[in-house]
Design a protein around this motif. Structure first.
Motif, PDB file in Angstrom:
ATOM      1  N   LEU A   1     -91.070   8.918  47.412  1.00 29.34           N
ATOM      2  CA  LEU A   1     -90.839   8.659  46.195  1.00 29.34           C
ATOM      3  C   LEU A   1     -92.073   8.616  45.186  1.00 29.34           C
ATOM      4  O   LEU A   1     -92.214   9.227  44.117  1.00 29.34           O
TER       5      LEU A   1
ATOM      6  N   GLY B   1     -87.055  -0.753  48.843  1.00 28.05           N
ATOM      7  CA  GLY B   1     -86.202  -0.583  49.956  1.00 28.05           C
ATOM      8  C   GLY B   1     -84.884  -1.541  49.570  1.00 28.05           C
ATOM      9  O   GLY B   1     -84.232  -1.668  50.632  1.00 28.05           O
ATOM     10  N   ILE B   2     -84.539  -1.894  48.467  1.00 30.64           N
ATOM     11  CA  ILE B   2     -83.320  -2.722  48.479  1.00 30.64           C
ATOM     12  C   ILE B   2     -82.498  -1.975  47.440  1.00 30.64           C
ATOM     13  O   ILE B   2     -81.288  -2.450  47.467  1.00 30.64           O
ATOM     14  N   CYS B   3     -82.628  -1.109  46.826  1.00 34.30           N
ATOM     15  CA  CYS B   3     -81.837  -0.661  45.477  1.00 34.30           C
ATOM     16  C   CYS B   3     -80.868   0.676  45.989  1.00 34.30           C
ATOM     17  O   CYS B   3     -79.926   0.976  45.552  1.00 34.30           O
ATOM     18  N   SER B   4     -81.549   1.396  46.778  1.00 33.57           N
ATOM     19  CA  SER B   4     -81.122   2.677  47.335  1.00 33.57           C
ATOM     20  C   SER B   4     -80.872   3.614  46.545  1.00 33.57           C
ATOM     21  O   SER B   4     -79.978   4.537  46.914  1.00 33.57           O
ATOM     22  N   LYS B   5     -81.335   3.652  45.120  1.00 38.81           N
ATOM     23  CA  LYS B   5     -81.257   4.754  44.266  1.00 38.81           C
ATOM     24  C   LYS B   5     -82.065   5.956  44.647  1.00 38.81           C
ATOM     25  O   LYS B   5     -81.861   6.761  43.973  1.00 38.81           O
TER      26      LYS B   5
ATOM     27  N   LEU C   1     -84.371   7.061  52.514  1.00 35.29           N
ATOM     28  CA  LEU C   1     -84.577   6.466  51.286  1.00 35.29           C
ATOM     29  C   LEU C   1     -85.965   7.132  51.027  1.00 35.29           C
ATOM     30  O   LEU C   1     -86.788   6.982  52.131  1.00 35.29           O
TER      31      LEU C   1
ATOM     32  N   GLY D   1     -89.541   0.831  44.871  1.00 38.53           N
ATOM     33  CA  GLY D   1     -89.762   1.310  46.052  1.00 38.53           C
ATOM     34  C   GLY D   1     -89.887   0.055  47.279  1.00 38.53           C
ATOM     35  O   GLY D   1     -90.565   0.252  48.306  1.00 38.53           O
TER      36      GLY D   1
ATOM     37  N   SER E   1     -85.187   4.882  40.811  1.00 39.69           N
ATOM     38  CA  SER E   1     -85.545   3.625  41.694  1.00 39.69           C
ATOM     39  C   SER E   1     -85.428   2.563  40.755  1.00 39.69           C
ATOM     40  O   SER E   1     -85.658   2.741  39.588  1.00 39.69           O
TER      41      SER E   1
HETATM   42 FE1  FES Z   1     -85.160   1.078  45.804  1.00 45.80          FE
HETATM   43 FE2  FES Z   1     -85.996   2.911  47.670  1.00 45.80          FE
HETATM   44  S1  FES Z   1     -86.656   2.765  45.451  1.00 45.80           S
HETATM   45  S2  FES Z   1     -84.553   1.544  47.697  1.00 45.80           S
END
Ligand code: FES
Length: 679
Positions: free
Chosen positions: A25, A43-47, A91, A41, A37
């Motif tokens: 990212l 690790g919770i949105c998975s965008k 991710l 960063g 995102s």
């Molecule tokens: Fe949200 Fe990776 S930026 S999960």
């Protein structure tokens, strides 16, 4: 040469070297690769999902080892367990670069993804909405260094997203504290970026990571109908479309009668403003309900409308638009809060954008057509006609674009026509008249069969044959001309002169009977001399408007004609030319753009840069005022003949034979006298 691993992103082709351990990212951000995102960063949105490719890539000059990215980590595992990641996906905020790698960013992970418009159009809408979501972790308050919660929210946005100068209105500040505490100092904010000032404003917020989606409404506010498209602000997908009749109709069918209502009645303008805002409230609530969403999820509304509707929506008395010099209160685009428009509390923080108006009679709806059809980018000279109660015309190419409106009146919509009706099941929409037998065959809305085909009676038994709609009346009048039943002045011949009993006397003139069910208690559907006059007035106004723009451009022909508007989609090009509604071009150069104003509204909703673009384009459009231009009347009179008194219409005559007949028995007017009207 750098020893750091090479990272190549597809489909953008952007590449660069990054130290081992750099998150994908981060590399994407530094290279300006479009990778989404929301959680920054964490690790919770998975965008931020990406797909690494392994193996030999001679095209990029890299070999990607299986170990090019760091190992699958616990955060990814947790997400996969909870929601599931597609095979091969990682991710981007978790996977770090270990050696040379090729990384694909799938469309769902791109912020600026392209949304294909209608199948008929090759153009796409690039997603870049004004409103986006950002997840932040906010510092907790501390007695020793006292600051407000909002100040710490601003600091979090600056530190975590590099976004500064953020503001918030009172309704947001009032809900901030409970949301922060409920989210345990982690919240998602919806930030609306005003493209003019480049300032961002928080327009909604939720505890924790908000995942229920944000939406916008693209509203085409017409004099007769209000149409809305509920659009996902992340994907661009239209999840629901709906419409209702404009309740202002009770104050007057056309725009001019509404302006008169405002003039003649104290507070009449306010009554109409209330009516249209109520309609928008109803529409917003209903459309959200049918999409199983909450109206709170509608964060933006984009409006396109004609100038009178524009003023009534924002609460400005439209009286100045009813008299020369037709001054608008403002022609600039408007940014408002739904509260300013007194919309429902359910839309308390929703932001509204109204496209700019071009001139006193050429509104934001015409600007939306320009945004959708882009005459300013056209190599060839294109005439765009948005046919409604008032026709709006744009003529131009890359060099120059002109605009005007023409007072066609409602005849093209089937109003003021003896057997006219709305386009609804049972209405005649297509018609052919045999030039030899003078017998008609027709099709009605809701049935695919022609009236002389087996099964037609049974297929139309439930709807009946009820009247004739806008596209039907255009075809009917054009077919009367092709069949030699009506002369170029628009006069229908007697039964003796035409040789058909379908021509019947009505007073001193004649009508043509298309369908007669009166013996069974049904309707008798005819085209009367009065109907033809109404169509002549409308088509002459339209042609004269186009001709005036052509004069201004100093040209005698256009390369292409685009018919916009819901009605434009149903007009037969051949019949429009026979009637002389539009300048003569070859049939394949008459195109239909469907509801271009609605498409323009969707573009402005999905792409904030398009707002800047159309504001600029509108500033460069030359406005031509038909009402004060003496040549308009000359063009109007010449256009009264069908197809035209003087213009040769050579393209048309090469494919359609127009009989030389004359039914003038003396004493009839030539249709040239008319009352100028708007609306
Ligand atoms: Fe949200 Fe990776 S930026 S999960």
């Amino acid at each position: 040469m750098s020893k750091d691993p090479l990272v190549v992103f597809t489909p953008s082709g952007k590449r660069g070297h990054f130290p081992v351990g750099t998150p994908v990212l981060t590399a994407a951000r530094q290279l300006g690769v479009d990778l989404d995102s929301v959680c920054g960063g964490r690790g919770i949105c998975s965008k931020c999902q990406i797909t690494p490719s392994y193996g030999e890539f001679s095209k990029h000059g890299v070999t990607v080892a299986d170990t090019a990215l760091s190992e699958w980590n616990a955060v990814e595992q947790r997400y996969d367990d909870k929601r599931g990641l597609k095979p091969g996906r990682r991710l981007g905020c978790q996977a770090t670069i270990q050696s040379d790698v090729v990384i694909d960013v799938p469309p769902e992970s791109q912020v600026h993804k392209q949304v294909v418009r209608k199948a008929a159009s090759a153009r796409v809408i690039e997603m870049d909405p004004a409103t986006r979501l950002f997840f932040i972790e906010v510092e907790e308050p501390d007695m020793h260094s006292p600051t407000g919660d909002f100040e710490r929210v601003k600091r979090a946005l600056a530190d975590q997203w590099d976004i500064t100068g953020v503001t918030a209105d009172l309704p947001i500040l009032t809900k901030l504290q409970p949301v922060l505490r409920k989210g345990n100092w982690q919240i998602t904010v919806a930030l609306y970026r005003d493209h003019a000032s480049d300032q961002s404003k928080i327009i909604n917020l939720w505890p924790g990571l908000y995942e229920d989606g944000i939406y916008g409404l693209a509203i085409d506010l017409g004099s007769t109908t209000v149409a809305a498209h509920l659009t996902n602000l992340v994907t661009g997908e239209v999840v629901e479309s709906s419409g209702l009749m404009n309740p202002q109709i009770r104050f007057g069918e056309d725009l001019m009668s509404r302006v008169s209502y405002a003039m003649m009645n104290k507070n009449g303008d306010q009554e109409m403003t209330r009516a249209v805002r109520d309609a928008i409230n109803t529409l917003a609530v209903d459309i959200a309900q049918s999409a199983e969403l909450s109206p709170h999820q509608i964060l933006e509304i984009v409006f396109v409308c004609n100038p009178v509707m524009h003023h009534l929506l924002v609460g400005v008395d439209p009286v100045e638009l009813g008299q020369a010099p037709f001054a608008l209160a403002t022609s600039d685009a408007m940014h408002l809060s739904a509260r300013d428009l007194d919309l429902t509390d359910l839309l308390a923080t929703t932001q509204c954008y109204i496209l700019p108006c071009i001139a006193g009679h050429v509104g934001a709806d015409a600007a939306a057509v320009a945004l959708s059809e882009e005459p300013d980018k056209s190599d060839d000279l294109v005439l765009i006609v948005d046919v409604g109660t008032n026709a709006e015309l744009l003529l131009g190419n890359k060099t120059r674009v002109l605009a005007c409106s023409s007072p066609t009146g409602p005849a093209f919509e089937g109003a003021q026509i003896s057997s006219g009706q709305r386009a609804a099941p049972g209405a005649i929409e297509r018609i052919e008249i045999d030039p030899t037998t003078k017998e008609p065959r027709f099709r009605v809305i809701g049935c695919d069969l022609w009236s002389d085909e087996d099964g037609f009676d049974a297929a139309t038994a439930s709807t009946g044959i009820t009247g004739i709609c806008g596209s039907g009346i255009i075809e009917a009048v054009a077919e009367l001309r092709i069949a030699g039943l009506m002369d170029e002045n628009g006069l229908i011949g007697s039964p003796e002169a035409t040789g058909t009993p379908r021509s019947v006397a009505e007073g001193r003139t004649y009508s043509y009977v298309i369908h007669d069910a009166s013996a069974q208690g049904g309707p008798k559907i005819t085209v009367t001399q009065g109907d033809i006059r109404a169509i002549q007035l409308a088509k002459s106004a339209l042609y004269a408007g186009a001709r005036l723009l052509m004069d201004e451009m100093d040209i005698d022909a256009v390369d292409r004609v685009v018919l916009a508007g819901a009605f434009g989609a149903h007009i037969s090009a051949k019949h429009a030319l026979v009637l002389g509604m539009i300048p003569d071009v070859t049939l394949d150069k008459v195109q239909s753009a469907g509801n271009a104003a609605g498409t323009g509204a969707r573009i402005a909703l999905c792409n904030v840069a398009a707002r800047t673009r159309i504001e600029q384009t509108v500033r460069n459009i030359t406005k031509v005022e038909t009402a004060i231009e003496p040549k308009f009347q000359d063009h109007f009179v010449a256009a009264n003949a069908i197809p035209h008194k003087t213009a040769p219409f050579a393209h048309l005559r090469s494919i359609v034979e127009l009989p030389q007949v004359s039914f003038n028995t003396g004493g009839g007017d030539d249709g040239a006298r008319r009352r100028r009207r708007r609306g």
